[in-house]
Motif scaffolding. Structure first.
Motif, PDB file in Angstrom:
ATOM      1  N   VAL A  64       0.861  -1.178   0.000  1.00 41.94           N
ATOM      2  CA  VAL A  64       0.000   0.000   0.000  1.00 41.94           C
ATOM      3  C   VAL A  64       0.896   1.226   0.000  1.00 41.94           C
ATOM      4  CG1 VAL A  64      -1.899  -1.124   1.206  1.00 41.94           C
ATOM      5  CG2 VAL A  64      -0.174   0.117   2.524  1.00 41.94           C
ATOM      6  N   THR A  65       0.352   2.319  -0.478  1.00 42.96           N
ATOM      7  CA  THR A  65       1.062   3.582  -0.465  1.00 42.96           C
ATOM      8  C   THR A  65       0.073   4.675  -0.099  1.00 42.96           C
ATOM      9  OG1 THR A  65       2.526   5.035  -1.741  1.00 42.96           O
ATOM     10  CG2 THR A  65       0.683   4.008  -2.924  1.00 42.96           C
ATOM     11  N   SER A  66       0.562   5.901   0.006  1.00 45.30           N
ATOM     12  CA  SER A  66      -0.307   7.007   0.383  1.00 45.30           C
ATOM     13  C   SER A  66      -1.008   7.561  -0.838  1.00 45.30           C
ATOM     14  CB  SER A  66       0.508   8.104   1.062  1.00 45.30           C
ATOM     15  OG  SER A  66      -0.298   9.218   1.378  1.00 45.30           O
ATOM     16  N   GLY A  67      -2.312   7.783  -0.691  1.00 49.46           N
ATOM     17  CA  GLY A  67      -3.077   8.343  -1.794  1.00 49.46           C
ATOM     18  C   GLY A  67      -2.935   9.841  -1.926  1.00 49.46           C
ATOM     19  N   ASP A  68      -2.299  10.505  -0.946  1.00 50.25           N
ATOM     20  CA  ASP A  68      -2.088  11.939  -1.014  1.00 50.25           C
ATOM     21  C   ASP A  68      -0.912  12.293  -0.124  1.00 50.25           C
ATOM     22  OD1 ASP A  68      -2.993  12.168   1.708  1.00 50.25           O
ATOM     23  OD2 ASP A  68      -5.043  12.088   0.962  1.00 50.25           O
ATOM     24  N   GLU A  69      -0.423  13.527  -0.249  1.00 47.56           N
ATOM     25  CA  GLU A  69       0.730  13.947   0.538  1.00 47.56           C
ATOM     26  C   GLU A  69       0.398  14.132   2.012  1.00 47.56           C
ATOM     27  OE1 GLU A  69       2.350  17.384  -1.409  1.00 47.56           O
ATOM     28  OE2 GLU A  69       3.540  16.157  -2.780  1.00 47.56           O
ATOM     29  N   GLY A  70      -0.878  14.118   2.354  1.00 43.70           N
ATOM     30  CA  GLY A  70      -1.267  14.231   3.744  1.00 43.70           C
ATOM     31  C   GLY A  70      -1.369  12.902   4.450  1.00 43.70           C
ATOM     32  N   PHE A  71      -1.100  11.792   3.745  1.00 42.15           N
ATOM     33  CA  PHE A  71      -1.093  10.442   4.307  1.00 42.15           C
ATOM     34  C   PHE A  71      -2.454  10.034   4.856  1.00 42.15           C
ATOM     35  CE2 PHE A  71       3.147  12.264   4.887  1.00 42.15           C
ATOM     36  CZ  PHE A  71       3.942  11.321   4.257  1.00 42.15           C
TER      37      PHE A  71
ATOM     38  N   ILE B 223      -7.808   0.871  -0.889  1.00 40.33           N
ATOM     39  CA  ILE B 223      -7.892  -0.497  -0.374  1.00 40.33           C
ATOM     40  C   ILE B 223      -9.205  -0.683   0.382  1.00 40.33           C
ATOM     41  CG2 ILE B 223      -5.388  -0.654  -0.266  1.00 40.33           C
ATOM     42  CD1 ILE B 223      -5.602  -0.452   2.774  1.00 40.33           C
ATOM     43  N   ASP B 224      -9.756  -1.904   0.334  1.00 38.25           N
ATOM     44  CA  ASP B 224     -11.032  -2.182   0.983  1.00 38.25           C
ATOM     45  C   ASP B 224     -10.832  -3.131   2.158  1.00 38.25           C
ATOM     46  OD1 ASP B 224     -10.590  -4.676  -0.187  1.00 38.25           O
ATOM     47  OD2 ASP B 224     -12.042  -4.360  -1.804  1.00 38.25           O
ATOM     48  N   ASP B 225     -11.923  -3.545   2.787  1.00 38.39           N
ATOM     49  CA  ASP B 225     -11.847  -4.391   3.972  1.00 38.39           C
ATOM     50  C   ASP B 225     -11.232  -5.755   3.666  1.00 38.39           C
ATOM     51  OD1 ASP B 225     -12.921  -2.403   5.512  1.00 38.39           O
ATOM     52  OD2 ASP B 225     -14.973  -3.193   5.456  1.00 38.39           O
ATOM     53  N   ASP B 226     -11.513  -6.302   2.493  1.00 46.37           N
ATOM     54  CA  ASP B 226     -10.922  -7.590   2.132  1.00 46.37           C
ATOM     55  C   ASP B 226      -9.407  -7.472   2.010  1.00 46.37           C
ATOM     56  OD1 ASP B 226     -13.371  -8.856   2.094  1.00 46.37           O
ATOM     57  OD2 ASP B 226     -13.659  -8.629  -0.073  1.00 46.37           O
ATOM     58  N   PHE B 227      -8.947  -6.386   1.427  1.00 43.07           N
ATOM     59  CA  PHE B 227      -7.505  -6.138   1.305  1.00 43.07           C
ATOM     60  C   PHE B 227      -6.870  -6.060   2.697  1.00 43.07           C
ATOM     61  CE2 PHE B 227      -3.585  -3.944   0.648  1.00 43.07           C
ATOM     62  CZ  PHE B 227      -3.209  -4.123  -0.674  1.00 43.07           C
ATOM     63  N   LYS B 228      -7.511  -5.307   3.581  1.00 45.96           N
ATOM     64  CA  LYS B 228      -6.988  -5.160   4.940  1.00 45.96           C
ATOM     65  C   LYS B 228      -6.978  -6.504   5.672  1.00 45.96           C
ATOM     66  CE  LYS B 228      -8.534  -0.360   5.514  1.00 45.96           C
ATOM     67  NZ  LYS B 228      -9.415   0.553   6.283  1.00 45.96           N
ATOM     68  N   LYS B 229      -8.030  -7.288   5.510  1.00 43.12           N
ATOM     69  CA  LYS B 229      -8.099  -8.589   6.174  1.00 43.12           C
ATOM     70  C   LYS B 229      -6.973  -9.499   5.698  1.00 43.12           C
ATOM     71  CE  LYS B 229     -11.123 -12.565   6.946  1.00 43.12           C
ATOM     72  NZ  LYS B 229     -12.430 -13.194   6.623  1.00 43.12           N
ATOM     73  N   CYS B 230      -6.713  -9.478   4.382  1.00 46.08           N
ATOM     74  CA  CYS B 230      -5.646 -10.295   3.820  1.00 46.08           C
ATOM     75  C   CYS B 230      -4.294  -9.909   4.423  1.00 46.08           C
ATOM     76  CB  CYS B 230      -5.617 -10.149   2.303  1.00 46.08           C
ATOM     77  SG  CYS B 230      -4.265 -11.011   1.490  1.00 46.08           S
ATOM     78  N   ARG B 231      -4.022  -8.611   4.478  1.00 52.93           N
ATOM     79  CA  ARG B 231      -2.754  -8.152   5.050  1.00 52.93           C
ATOM     80  C   ARG B 231      -2.644  -8.543   6.516  1.00 52.93           C
ATOM     81  NH1 ARG B 231       0.663  -3.312   3.308  1.00 52.93           N
ATOM     82  NH2 ARG B 231       0.846  -3.142   5.580  1.00 52.93           N
ATOM     83  N   SER B 232      -3.714  -8.323   7.271  1.00 56.83           N
ATOM     84  CA  SER B 232      -3.679  -8.623   8.696  1.00 56.83           C
ATOM     85  C   SER B 232      -3.409 -10.107   8.945  1.00 56.83           C
ATOM     86  CB  SER B 232      -4.995  -8.208   9.348  1.00 56.83           C
ATOM     87  OG  SER B 232      -4.974  -8.447  10.732  1.00 56.83           O
ATOM     88  N   GLU B 233      -4.056 -10.964   8.181  1.00 57.63           N
ATOM     89  CA  GLU B 233      -3.851 -12.407   8.347  1.00 57.63           C
ATOM     90  C   GLU B 233      -2.426 -12.808   7.970  1.00 57.63           C
ATOM     91  OE1 GLU B 233      -6.940 -14.071   5.964  1.00 57.63           O
ATOM     92  OE2 GLU B 233      -8.488 -13.872   7.537  1.00 57.63           O
TER      93      GLU B 233
END
Length: 398
Positions: free
Chosen positions: A61-68, A79-89
């Motif tokens: 993942v990266t920042s979508g803007d300079e304000g992070f 990124i969506d909830d499925d993406f986050k769940k995959c990373r967390s697991e």
């Protein structure tokens, strides 16, 4: 002697500074005999996290803007909830596979709050593990000053409840954490200073430039790039210029910049010998990121700093002004950055005095490894056998 297992989490979003500093510390841990697993979650960068470590790469993942404030994948899609769940697991599985003695989390909870979705479950897993590993946070000496009420209180609560060590990668003779974190006195967990995490002294420069301009990773700082090109084109002298745009600058933009180069200006995306080039430069022009400043301090060259300040960022401005006060740099604020303003600042810096001698501690990587080994030895002796948890929350070392 037991070979300690260290599990090191680092998430870089815009530049590569966090990853570079963590990689230096990881290399020092390996040199000290640790078995090191580094988990990265940003865009892959060649050469990082380095040789000798086990590497786990989460879906980037990266920042979508300079304000992070937003997280996107490498295609720019939120990124969506499925993406986050995959990373967390994946992160939890990597932790289980490593079975570490020490867990190091870079920046959090002082920064990287965007990653709570995977770091809070990791902390829960650490608390549920027996024997429980020591949990340390690895933070730079100057922090982003908060703008939202309650953020600092939340940080202190997380540190005091879950962390066993706060490693501040700085020299207290330069900056202490209370300068940019107002609730530092409320931290009950041990706080220790490692020194600045600089690279080892580089070999002498094979090339020499009058003006060496660098833009870190290249994801930010486009105005510095364009101003440099214009200033070099309009220069009424025979200076030899070098511009390093950074590896994260999109290829089409780099190609356009290279085509626009004027004689006397050499343009590169990346130079592995950047630290060496600084030793032969009459003047370094850069933003005021932690790692670049460490390289400049190591080289001892003149420095003009243009601190990154977009999106309400305060860290680089604070660092630049503190260095200017010590006579170690001159500063051009980002709001004043124009081709003409840059050219004038360069001319003034080149005729100014050479930097003051300094005694700042630049051996923070090696010292971090020593601190972790020493702290684990004393911490493990105080562990509660039936729960694997530690109830030692001293303020020693602060």
């Amino acid at each position: 002697m037991k070979r300690l297992r260290a599990f090191f989490y680092v998430q870089h979003l815009l530049g590569i500074g966090h990853l570079a500093r963590a990689s230096r510390i990881a290399a020092a841990l390996v040199d000290d005999g640790f078995d090191v697993t580094v988990v990265t979650g940003g865009a892959p960068i060649a050469g990082f996290p380095g040789l000798g470590v086990k590497s786990v790469t989460l879906p980037p993942v990266t920042s979508g803007d300079e304000g992070f404030s937003a997280l996107v994948d490498l295609q720019g899609k939120p990124i969506d909830d499925d993406f986050k769940k995959c990373r967390s697991e994946m992160l939890l599985q990597a932790f289980c596979d490593c079975r570490p003695d020490i867990v190091i989390v870079e920046a959090f909870p002082f920064g990287r709050r965007q990653m709570r979705f995977e770091l809070l479950p990791l902390i829960e897993a650490i608390e549920a593990t027996s024997p429980r590993p020591l949990l340390a946070t690895s933070v730079r000496d100057i922090l982003q000053e908060r703008v939202k009420p309650g953020r600092d209180e939340e940080t202190v609560d997380l540190v005091n409840r879950h962390f066993d060590l706060v490693m501040v990668h700085g020299d207290p003779a330069f900056a202490t954490i209370d300068k940019t974190f107002p609730l530092a006195d409320a931290i009950r967990t041990e706080v220790t200073y490692t020194g600045l995490v600089a690279a080892p002294p580089p070999p002498a420069a094979a090339e020499r430039f009058d003006v060496l301009v660098s833009v870190g990773g290249g994801a930010a700082g486009k105005s510095l790039v364009s101003s440099t090109i214009a200033a070099a084109r309009n220069a009424k002298n025979a200076w030899k210029w070098c511009l390093i745009t950074g590896p994260n600058l999109p290829k089409d933009e780099f190609d356009a910049i290279a085509r626009d180069a004027t004689p006397g200006l050499s343009i590169f995306r990346f130079r592995e010998d950047f630290a060496s080039l600084l030793t032969g430069a009459r003047l370094s022009v850069s933003q005021a990121g932690y790692n670049t400043v460490c390289d400049v301090l190591r080289a001892g060259c003149r420095s003009l700093l243009v601190p990154f300040a977009a999106g309400g960022e305060t860290e680089q401005t604070a660092r630049a002004l503190m260095l200017e006060e010590l006579g170690l740099a001159t500063v051009l604020m980002e709001k004043d950055l124009t081709p003409e303003g840059l050219a004038q600042a360069i001319e003034q810096a080149l005729v100014g005095p050479t930097p003051s001698a300094h005694r700042l501690d630049l051996e923070g990587a090696r010292r971090s490894a020593q601190i972790l080994r020493e702290r684990y030895r004393t911490w493990s002796l105080k562990a509660v056998p039936d729960s694997g948890k530690v109830h030692d929350q001293t303020s020693a070392g602060r």
